[in-house]
Scaffold this motif. Structure first.
Motif, mmCIF file in Angstrom:
data_model
loop_
_atom_site.group_PDB
_atom_site.id
_atom_site.type_symbol
_atom_site.label_atom_id
_atom_site.label_comp_id
_atom_site.label_asym_id
_atom_site.label_seq_id
_atom_site.Cartn_x
_atom_site.Cartn_y
_atom_site.Cartn_z
ATOM 1 N N PRO A 175 0.831 -1.207 0.000
ATOM 2 C CA PRO A 175 0.000 0.000 0.000
ATOM 3 C C PRO A 175 0.863 1.253 0.000
ATOM 4 O O PRO A 175 1.966 1.267 0.546
ATOM 5 N N ARG A 176 0.351 2.295 -0.605
ATOM 6 C CA ARG A 176 1.075 3.561 -0.652
ATOM 7 C C ARG A 176 0.975 4.232 0.714
ATOM 8 O O ARG A 176 -0.079 4.289 1.318
ATOM 9 N N ASN A 177 2.102 4.726 1.208
ATOM 10 C CA ASN A 177 2.120 5.472 2.460
ATOM 11 C C ASN A 177 3.197 6.553 2.362
ATOM 12 O O ASN A 177 4.005 6.567 1.439
ATOM 13 N N ALA A 178 3.221 7.464 3.307
ATOM 14 C CA ALA A 178 4.141 8.606 3.256
ATOM 15 C C ALA A 178 5.602 8.170 3.212
ATOM 16 O O ALA A 178 6.409 8.738 2.471
ATOM 17 N N ARG A 179 5.958 7.160 3.988
ATOM 18 C CA ARG A 179 7.351 6.697 4.006
ATOM 19 C C ARG A 179 7.748 6.101 2.656
ATOM 20 O O ARG A 179 8.834 6.372 2.140
ATOM 21 N N LEU A 180 6.876 5.297 2.091
ATOM 22 C CA LEU A 180 7.152 4.707 0.783
ATOM 23 C C LEU A 180 7.308 5.795 -0.274
ATOM 24 O O LEU A 180 8.262 5.788 -1.048
ATOM 25 N N VAL A 181 6.375 6.735 -0.305
ATOM 26 C CA VAL A 181 6.422 7.807 -1.307
ATOM 27 C C VAL A 181 7.702 8.615 -1.171
ATOM 28 O O VAL A 181 8.330 8.971 -2.171
ATOM 29 N N SER A 182 8.145 8.890 0.059
ATOM 30 C CA SER A 182 9.384 9.651 0.240
ATOM 31 C C SER A 182 10.597 8.872 -0.271
ATOM 32 O O SER A 182 11.567 9.467 -0.744
#
Length: 60
Positions: A16-23
């Motif tokens: 799932p997409r999350n803030a840590r992954l996106v960063s």
């Protein structure tokens, strides 16, 4: 999955997409978006994600 295991390929499905992954993948997301705009087709980028050093398994 069996084929991946037989060929020593590790995959991660359904992350799932999350803030840590996106960063972590900001550059890859930007490159895929640019390619998609240029070609008019969906674009994919891949990145090997290594865990932080303290979480790596040490074999002796």
């Amino acid at each position: 999955m069996a084929r991946c295991g037989a060929n020593r390929v590790d995959f991660l499905f359904g992350l799932p997409r999350n803030a840590r992954l996106v960063s972590e993948i900001t550059g890859e997301l930007a490159a895929a978006k640019a390619q998609s705009r240029t070609t008019g087709r969906p674009a994919r980028r891949f990145r090997i994600a290594m865990p932080p050093q303290k979480h790596r398994l040490i074999r002796r």
